[in-house]
Design a protein around this motif. Structure first.
Motif, PDB file in Angstrom:
ATOM      1  N   ASN A 105       0.821  -1.218   0.000  1.00 10.25           N
ATOM      2  CA  ASN A 105       0.000   0.000   0.000  1.00 10.25           C
ATOM      3  C   ASN A 105       0.852   1.264   0.000  1.00 10.25           C
ATOM      4  OD1 ASN A 105      -2.446  -1.412   0.072  1.00 10.25           O
ATOM      5  ND2 ASN A 105      -2.273  -1.689   2.283  1.00 10.25           N
ATOM      6  N   GLU A 106       2.166   1.057   0.082  1.00 12.23           N
ATOM      7  CA  GLU A 106       3.127   2.162   0.071  1.00 12.23           C
ATOM      8  C   GLU A 106       2.793   3.211   1.133  1.00 12.23           C
ATOM      9  OE1 GLU A 106       3.343   3.667  -3.916  1.00 12.23           O
ATOM     10  OE2 GLU A 106       4.280   1.859  -4.692  1.00 12.23           O
ATOM     11  N   ASP A 107       2.394   2.708   2.320  1.00  7.93           N
ATOM     12  CA  ASP A 107       2.047   3.626   3.399  1.00  7.93           C
ATOM     13  C   ASP A 107       3.115   3.620   4.498  1.00  7.93           C
ATOM     14  OD1 ASP A 107       1.632   1.099   4.358  1.00  7.93           O
ATOM     15  OD2 ASP A 107      -0.498   1.348   4.788  1.00  7.93           O
ATOM     16  N   MET A 108       4.313   3.139   4.119  1.00  5.41           N
ATOM     17  CA  MET A 108       5.475   3.130   5.015  1.00  5.41           C
ATOM     18  C   MET A 108       5.250   2.301   6.268  1.00  5.41           C
ATOM     19  SD  MET A 108       7.460   4.657   3.116  1.00  5.41           S
ATOM     20  CE  MET A 108       8.887   4.606   4.199  1.00  5.41           C
ATOM     21  N   GLY A 109       4.415   1.285   6.153  1.00  4.84           N
ATOM     22  CA  GLY A 109       4.211   0.379   7.272  1.00  4.84           C
ATOM     23  C   GLY A 109       3.592  -0.912   6.796  1.00  4.84           C
ATOM     24  N   MET A 110       4.116  -2.030   7.289  1.00  3.37           N
ATOM     25  CA  MET A 110       3.595  -3.331   6.875  1.00  3.37           C
ATOM     26  C   MET A 110       2.479  -3.787   7.798  1.00  3.37           C
ATOM     27  SD  MET A 110       6.753  -5.707   5.663  1.00  3.37           S
ATOM     28  CE  MET A 110       7.562  -5.512   7.238  1.00  3.37           C
ATOM     29  N   LYS A 111       1.315  -4.051   7.193  1.00  5.79           N
ATOM     30  CA  LYS A 111       0.212  -4.637   7.936  1.00  5.79           C
ATOM     31  C   LYS A 111       0.523  -6.117   8.172  1.00  5.79           C
ATOM     32  CE  LYS A 111      -2.523  -1.003   7.886  1.00  5.79           C
ATOM     33  NZ  LYS A 111      -1.888  -0.091   6.957  1.00  5.79           N
ATOM     34  N   PHE A 112      -0.353  -6.781   8.925  1.00  3.44           N
ATOM     35  CA  PHE A 112      -0.094  -8.171   9.316  1.00  3.44           C
ATOM     36  C   PHE A 112       0.086  -9.097   8.113  1.00  3.44           C
ATOM     37  CE2 PHE A 112      -1.951 -12.311  10.990  1.00  3.44           C
ATOM     38  CZ  PHE A 112      -0.748 -12.743  11.511  1.00  3.44           C
ATOM     39  N   ASN A 113      -0.806  -8.987   7.110  1.00  8.62           N
ATOM     40  CA  ASN A 113      -0.684  -9.887   5.961  1.00  8.62           C
ATOM     41  C   ASN A 113       0.603  -9.621   5.178  1.00  8.62           C
ATOM     42  OD1 ASN A 113      -1.823  -7.378   5.040  1.00  8.62           O
ATOM     43  ND2 ASN A 113      -2.351  -8.385   3.107  1.00  8.62           N
ATOM     44  N   GLU A 114       1.029  -8.360   5.130  1.00  6.88           N
ATOM     45  CA  GLU A 114       2.280  -8.013   4.449  1.00  6.88           C
ATOM     46  C   GLU A 114       3.478  -8.594   5.208  1.00  6.88           C
ATOM     47  OE1 GLU A 114       0.881  -3.744   2.522  1.00  6.88           O
ATOM     48  OE2 GLU A 114       1.609  -3.799   4.589  1.00  6.88           O
ATOM     49  N   PHE A 115       3.384  -8.595   6.535  1.00  4.23           N
ATOM     50  CA  PHE A 115       4.453  -9.146   7.367  1.00  4.23           C
ATOM     51  C   PHE A 115       4.575 -10.653   7.169  1.00  4.23           C
ATOM     52  CE2 PHE A 115       5.927 -10.695  11.630  1.00  4.23           C
ATOM     53  CZ  PHE A 115       7.207 -10.139  11.587  1.00  4.23           C
ATOM     54  N   ILE A 116       3.442 -11.340   7.021  1.00  4.25           N
ATOM     55  CA  ILE A 116       3.463 -12.783   6.764  1.00  4.25           C
ATOM     56  C   ILE A 116       4.185 -13.073   5.449  1.00  4.25           C
ATOM     57  CG2 ILE A 116       2.010 -14.738   6.067  1.00  4.25           C
ATOM     58  CD1 ILE A 116      -0.025 -13.829   8.126  1.00  4.25           C
ATOM     59  N   VAL A 117       3.866 -12.296   4.422  1.00  6.62           N
ATOM     60  CA  VAL A 117       4.529 -12.473   3.130  1.00  6.62           C
ATOM     61  C   VAL A 117       6.033 -12.273   3.276  1.00  6.62           C
ATOM     62  CG1 VAL A 117       4.771 -11.523   0.792  1.00  6.62           C
ATOM     63  CG2 VAL A 117       2.492 -11.868   1.778  1.00  6.62           C
ATOM     64  N   LEU A 118       6.429 -11.254   4.026  1.00  7.30           N
ATOM     65  CA  LEU A 118       7.854 -10.994   4.234  1.00  7.30           C
ATOM     66  C   LEU A 118       8.537 -12.178   4.915  1.00  7.30           C
ATOM     67  CD1 LEU A 118       9.727  -7.862   5.149  1.00  7.30           C
ATOM     68  CD2 LEU A 118       9.907  -9.745   6.767  1.00  7.30           C
ATOM     69  N   LEU A 119       7.913 -12.721   5.973  1.00  7.12           N
ATOM     70  CA  LEU A 119       8.512 -13.861   6.678  1.00  7.12           C
ATOM     71  C   LEU A 119       8.698 -15.060   5.752  1.00  7.12           C
ATOM     72  CD1 LEU A 119       6.706 -13.925  10.160  1.00  7.12           C
ATOM     73  CD2 LEU A 119       9.021 -13.139   9.649  1.00  7.12           C
ATOM     74  N   CYS A 120       7.719 -15.282   4.873  1.00  6.38           N
ATOM     75  CA  CYS A 120       7.819 -16.414   3.954  1.00  6.38           C
ATOM     76  C   CYS A 120       8.910 -16.185   2.917  1.00  6.38           C
ATOM     77  CB  CYS A 120       6.475 -16.658   3.266  1.00  6.38           C
ATOM     78  SG  CYS A 120       6.379 -18.267   2.456  1.00  6.38           S
ATOM     79  N   LEU A 121       9.084 -14.943   2.479  1.00  4.26           N
ATOM     80  CA  LEU A 121      10.168 -14.631   1.550  1.00  4.26           C
ATOM     81  C   LEU A 121      11.522 -14.825   2.229  1.00  4.26           C
ATOM     82  CD1 LEU A 121       8.861 -11.458  -0.343  1.00  4.26           C
ATOM     83  CD2 LEU A 121       8.920 -13.831  -1.132  1.00  4.26           C
ATOM     84  N   GLU A 207       3.474 -12.370  -5.292  1.00  2.07           N
ATOM     85  CA  GLU A 207       2.068 -12.172  -5.664  1.00  2.07           C
ATOM     86  C   GLU A 207       1.222 -13.359  -5.225  1.00  2.07           C
ATOM     87  OE1 GLU A 207       1.794  -9.589  -9.667  1.00  2.07           O
ATOM     88  OE2 GLU A 207       3.001 -11.388  -9.884  1.00  2.07           O
ATOM     89  N   PHE A 208       1.766 -14.564  -5.396  1.00  5.37           N
ATOM     90  CA  PHE A 208       1.079 -15.780  -4.972  1.00  5.37           C
ATOM     91  C   PHE A 208       0.795 -15.746  -3.464  1.00  5.37           C
ATOM     92  CE2 PHE A 208       1.729 -20.046  -3.066  1.00  5.37           C
ATOM     93  CZ  PHE A 208       0.628 -20.703  -3.579  1.00  5.37           C
ATOM     94  N   LEU A 209       1.775 -15.301  -2.691  1.00  2.64           N
ATOM     95  CA  LEU A 209       1.622 -15.253  -1.236  1.00  2.64           C
ATOM     96  C   LEU A 209       0.540 -14.266  -0.815  1.00  2.64           C
ATOM     97  CD1 LEU A 209       5.363 -15.354  -0.085  1.00  2.64           C
ATOM     98  CD2 LEU A 209       3.671 -17.190   0.138  1.00  2.64           C
ATOM     99  N   PHE A 210       0.519 -13.099  -1.449  1.00  8.36           N
ATOM    100  CA  PHE A 210      -0.507 -12.114  -1.099  1.00  8.36           C
ATOM    101  C   PHE A 210      -1.902 -12.653  -1.411  1.00  8.36           C
ATOM    102  CE2 PHE A 210       2.793  -8.729  -0.952  1.00  8.36           C
ATOM    103  CZ  PHE A 210       2.428  -8.192   0.273  1.00  8.36           C
ATOM    104  N   ALA A 211      -2.023 -13.344  -2.549  1.00  6.97           N
ATOM    105  CA  ALA A 211      -3.310 -13.949  -2.889  1.00  6.97           C
ATOM    106  C   ALA A 211      -3.679 -15.010  -1.860  1.00  6.97           C
ATOM    107  CB  ALA A 211      -3.249 -14.564  -4.282  1.00  6.97           C
ATOM    108  N   PHE A 212      -2.708 -15.770  -1.424  1.00  7.04           N
ATOM    109  CA  PHE A 212      -2.964 -16.853  -0.478  1.00  7.04           C
ATOM    110  C   PHE A 212      -3.473 -16.319   0.860  1.00  7.04           C
ATOM    111  CE2 PHE A 212      -2.608 -20.916   1.476  1.00  7.04           C
ATOM    112  CZ  PHE A 212      -2.523 -21.821   0.441  1.00  7.04           C
ATOM    113  N   THR A 213      -2.916 -15.194   1.327  1.00  7.89           N
ATOM    114  CA  THR A 213      -3.400 -14.640   2.602  1.00  7.89           C
ATOM    115  C   THR A 213      -4.862 -14.229   2.486  1.00  7.89           C
ATOM    116  OG1 THR A 213      -2.657 -12.362   2.097  1.00  7.89           O
ATOM    117  CG2 THR A 213      -1.104 -13.809   3.262  1.00  7.89           C
TER     118      THR A 213
END
Length: 229
Positions: A105-121, A207-213
Motif C-alpha cells: 500500500n506504500e504507506d510506510m508500514g507493513m500490515k499483518f498480511n504483508e508481514f506474513i509475506v515478508l517472513l515467507c520470503l 504475488e502468490f503469497l498475497f493472494a494466499f493470505t
C-alpha cells in the motif's frame, strides 16, 4: 503494484525479473523446483487452507512483538530491529528491498498480511543455518512447515519451472483437479486474476503469497479487528 514495471510482448517469451529481489526469488524458486513438488492437485492445496490459516494467524504474536508502537503496522525501523532480534543476516539493502516489496500500500508500514509475506520470503531466500536458528527462536515449530507447504504449492503450479506461474499453467493445474467440469476454466481464470496484481500475465512468488493470505482469510481477520477498535 509498487514499482513493478509492465513489460510488453508475449508471456511465453523469457520473462525478465524487474528488481534484484525478484531475481533472487526466481532463482531460489528454480532451485526448489528442481527437487519437484509433493503437491498432487490444486484441491490438495485447498484442503490445507484451515491448517495454514491457523499457523499464519499464530504469527500475530511475532507481529505484535515487533510493532513497538502498537499502531497495527511495522515500520522500517521496527523491521530492522526485528531482523536484528531474530539474528537474520540480511544487508541494509536487502531489508530495504523486502520492506518496499511487501509494503504494497506504500504507506510506510507493513500490515499483518504483508508481514506474513515478508517472513515467507525470508524463509525462501535465507535457507541457511542462521535462518533456521532464527526460526526456532520464533518459538513456532509449525511455521517452517507452513512456509514449506506454500513454496511447494507454488512449485506445483509452476509447470515449466521458470519461477513464475502463467495463466496457462494455472488452467492446467485446475483442469487436472476438476477435469470435465465446465466451470474449471472459469475457476482457474478467477484464481489467476486474484494472484496477478500488476496484470502483466505472470505471477511471482510474492504475488502468490498475497493472494494466499486473502484465500485463507487473513485480510478478513484484519477487517474484523479494525471494526472492534
Amino acid at each position: 503494484m509498487g514499482n513493478i514495471v509492465r513489460k510488453s510482448g508475449s508471456p511465453k517469451k523469457a520473462w525478465m525479473p524487474e528488481t534484484q529481489l525478484e531475481v533472487k526469488m526466481v532463482e531460489a524458486m528454480k532451485q526448489r523446483a528442481s527437487a519437484g513438488s509433493a503437491t498432487k492437485s490444486f484441491n490438495s492445496i485447498i484442503l490445507k487452507f484451515p491448517k495454514i490459516d491457523e499457523s499464519l494467524r499464530n504469527c500475530k504474536v511475532i507481529f505484535e512483538q515487533f510493532d513497538e508502537d502498537s499502531n497495527g503496522a511495522i515500520d522500517h525501523d521496527e523491521l530492522k530491529k526485528c531482523f536484528h532480534k531474530l539474528e537474520i543476516s540480511f544487508t541494509e539493502k536487502e531489508i530495504n528491498d523486502l520492506f518496499e516489496a511487501c509494503d504494497i500500500n506504500e504507506d510506510m508500514g507493513m500490515k499483518f498480511n504483508e508481514f506474513i509475506v515478508l517472513l515467507c520470503l525470508v524463509y525462501l531466500l535465507k535457507d541457511d543455518p542462521t535462518a533456521l536458528l532464527a526460526k526456532s527462536r520464533m518459538g513456532m515449530p509449525d511455521l517452517e512447515a507452513t512456509f514449506e507447504t506454500l513454496v511447494d504449492a507454488f512449485v506445483f503450479l509452476d509447470r515449466n519451472k521458470d519461477g513464475y506461474v502463467s495463466k496457462s499453467e494455472m488452467v492446467e493445474a485446475i483442469n487436472e483437479t476438476t477435469s470435465g467440469e465446465r466451470s474449471s476454466g472459469q475457476i482457474a481464470m478467477k484464481r489467476f486474476e486474484e494472484m496477478d496484481w500488476d496484470k502483466n500475465g505472470m505471477v511471482n512468488f510474492k504475488e502468490f503469497l498475497f493472494a494466499f493470505t486473502r484465500w485463507v482469510g487473513i485480510d478478513d481477520m484484519e477487517d474484523e479487528e479494525g471494526e472492534e477498535v
